[in-house]
Write an enzyme that holds these catalytic residues in place. Structure first.
Site, PDB file in Angstrom:
ATOM      1  N   VAL A   1      10.525   7.976  -6.491  1.00  9.66           N
ATOM      2  CA  VAL A   1      11.469   6.931  -6.076  1.00  9.66           C
ATOM      3  C   VAL A   1      12.054   6.278  -7.331  1.00  9.66           C
ATOM      4  O   VAL A   1      11.299   5.819  -8.192  1.00  9.66           O
ATOM      5  CB  VAL A   1      10.760   5.862  -5.206  1.00  9.66           C
ATOM      6  CG1 VAL A   1      11.714   4.726  -4.860  1.00  9.66           C
ATOM      7  CG2 VAL A   1      10.184   6.487  -3.933  1.00  9.66           C
TER       8      VAL A   1
ATOM      9  N   ASN B   1       5.001   6.528 -13.663  1.00 10.18           N
ATOM     10  CA  ASN B   1       5.684   7.791 -13.916  1.00 10.18           C
ATOM     11  C   ASN B   1       7.150   7.515 -14.234  1.00 10.18           C
ATOM     12  O   ASN B   1       7.798   6.741 -13.526  1.00 10.18           O
ATOM     13  CB  ASN B   1       5.600   8.696 -12.685  1.00 10.18           C
ATOM     14  CG  ASN B   1       4.168   9.029 -12.326  1.00 10.18           C
ATOM     15  OD1 ASN B   1       3.343   9.252 -13.205  1.00 10.18           O
ATOM     16  ND2 ASN B   1       3.864   9.054 -11.023  1.00 10.18           N
TER      17      ASN B   1
ATOM     18  N   ARG C   1       0.825  -1.206   0.000  1.00  7.85           N
ATOM     19  CA  ARG C   1       0.000   0.000   0.000  1.00  7.85           C
ATOM     20  C   ARG C   1       0.864   1.264   0.000  1.00  7.85           C
ATOM     21  O   ARG C   1       1.849   1.340   0.727  1.00  7.85           O
ATOM     22  CB  ARG C   1      -0.935   0.001   1.215  1.00  7.85           C
ATOM     23  CG  ARG C   1      -1.992  -1.066   1.106  1.00  7.85           C
ATOM     24  CD  ARG C   1      -3.083  -0.992   2.176  1.00  7.85           C
ATOM     25  NE  ARG C   1      -3.756  -2.276   2.217  1.00  7.85           N
ATOM     26  CZ  ARG C   1      -4.652  -2.711   1.316  1.00  7.85           C
ATOM     27  NH1 ARG C   1      -5.017  -1.919   0.328  1.00  7.85           N
ATOM     28  NH2 ARG C   1      -5.174  -3.918   1.398  1.00  7.85           N
ATOM     29  N   ASP C   2       0.446   2.250  -0.810  1.00  7.57           N
ATOM     30  CA  ASP C   2       1.129   3.549  -0.840  1.00  7.57           C
ATOM     31  C   ASP C   2       0.882   4.247   0.497  1.00  7.57           C
ATOM     32  O   ASP C   2      -0.242   4.239   1.000  1.00  7.57           O
ATOM     33  CB  ASP C   2       0.578   4.393  -2.005  1.00  7.57           C
ATOM     34  CG  ASP C   2       1.465   5.582  -2.333  1.00  7.57           C
ATOM     35  OD1 ASP C   2       1.730   6.391  -1.426  1.00  7.57           O
ATOM     36  OD2 ASP C   2       1.886   5.708  -3.493  1.00  7.57           O
ATOM     37  N   ILE C   3       1.919   4.839   1.085  1.00  7.42           N
ATOM     38  CA  ILE C   3       1.728   5.491   2.390  1.00  7.42           C
ATOM     39  C   ILE C   3       1.084   6.876   2.246  1.00  7.42           C
ATOM     40  O   ILE C   3       0.692   7.485   3.237  1.00  7.42           O
ATOM     41  CB  ILE C   3       3.046   5.599   3.201  1.00  7.42           C
ATOM     42  CG1 ILE C   3       4.119   6.334   2.400  1.00  7.42           C
ATOM     43  CG2 ILE C   3       3.536   4.213   3.626  1.00  7.42           C
ATOM     44  CD1 ILE C   3       5.339   6.704   3.233  1.00  7.42           C
TER      45      ILE C   3
ATOM     46  N   HIS D   1       7.871   1.678 -10.530  1.00  6.34           N
ATOM     47  CA  HIS D   1       6.688   1.252  -9.778  1.00  6.34           C
ATOM     48  C   HIS D   1       5.423   1.649 -10.511  1.00  6.34           C
ATOM     49  O   HIS D   1       5.347   2.698 -11.147  1.00  6.34           O
ATOM     50  CB  HIS D   1       6.690   1.806  -8.347  1.00  6.34           C
ATOM     51  CG  HIS D   1       6.930   3.269  -8.240  1.00  6.34           C
ATOM     52  ND1 HIS D   1       8.165   3.864  -8.461  1.00  6.34           N
ATOM     53  CD2 HIS D   1       6.101   4.293  -7.916  1.00  6.34           C
ATOM     54  CE1 HIS D   1       8.078   5.168  -8.276  1.00  6.34           C
ATOM     55  NE2 HIS D   1       6.821   5.463  -7.951  1.00  6.34           N
TER      56      HIS D   1
ATOM     57  N   HIS E   1       1.404   2.451 -10.089  1.00  7.52           N
ATOM     58  CA  HIS E   1       0.352   2.836  -9.144  1.00  7.52           C
ATOM     59  C   HIS E   1      -0.960   2.195  -9.587  1.00  7.52           C
ATOM     60  O   HIS E   1      -1.427   2.456 -10.709  1.00  7.52           O
ATOM     61  CB  HIS E   1       0.153   4.350  -9.126  1.00  7.52           C
ATOM     62  CG  HIS E   1       1.316   5.138  -8.612  1.00  7.52           C
ATOM     63  ND1 HIS E   1       1.433   5.539  -7.297  1.00  7.52           N
ATOM     64  CD2 HIS E   1       2.439   5.593  -9.235  1.00  7.52           C
ATOM     65  CE1 HIS E   1       2.567   6.221  -7.141  1.00  7.52           C
ATOM     66  NE2 HIS E   1       3.190   6.273  -8.293  1.00  7.52           N
TER      67      HIS E   1
END
Lengths: 114, 114
Positions: free
Chosen positions: B96, B87, B29-31, B100, B102
């Site tokens: 980062v 991205n 999970r994205d923070i 990755h 999303h």
């Protein structure tokens, strides 16, 4: 699929501005561009959306992402940066029911992505 | 890569809310969630961005997209629809430098995507 507009672009039945093509995927310019470079990359085999992905589609999906990076370099937008987007379902703004990846570049992008 | 936060999440060195893991990819999970469901899917092998993709990465990239669809079903967001975003580079908001994807769902998404 005779009634799928992206299948008909892949087959050449409907003309489009094709920028890349291989055994797995075809890429062409979006007719309603939302960035200086806006290209759609689609699997040649009809697939409605990512919701229909099975293990046998992974080769085409791997190529889909790598083709996007190859096209970004071809278009001269990879150094500045770009955004890749896949919409799944109407609520995410998927308008054509043939899986497609939006490659957009040549401008900055905000967050969140819509 | 010792100094890469996503490599350290993949290895378990940094705790995170992992929702999926296989031999190619890890998802957590994205923070800073931007949707009711907001999950990051990353290749286990370090790769800075899609700009570094080579043919040998296609298997992991195919799995990345299929894992996203599996997780969407797991999260109960696939029927309503969801958006996948990658991205590439700072101007596209890649924060980062470990590739990755999303996965965002549980709400409607506008157009363009940022």
């Amino acid at each position: 699929m005779d009634d799928c507009i992206f299948c008909r672009i892949v087959s050449g039945d409907i003309p489009s501005d094709v920028v890349y093509r291989d055994e797995y995927v075809t890429a062409f310019r979006d007719i309603e561009p939302m960035a200086p470079a806006h290209i759609l990359v689609v699997p040649n085999e009809h697939l409605a959306s990512t919701d229909d992905l099975e293990e046998r589609h992974e080769a085409a999906m791997g190529r889909l992402l790598r083709a996007a990076s190859v096209i970004a370099r071809q278009e001269g937008i990879s150094d500045f940066g770009y955004r890749l987007t896949i919409n799944t379902g109407r609520n995410a703004n998927q308008l054509v029911p043939h899986l497609h990846l939006h490659l957009m570049g040549g401008r900055q992008f905000g967050w969140p992505p819509g």
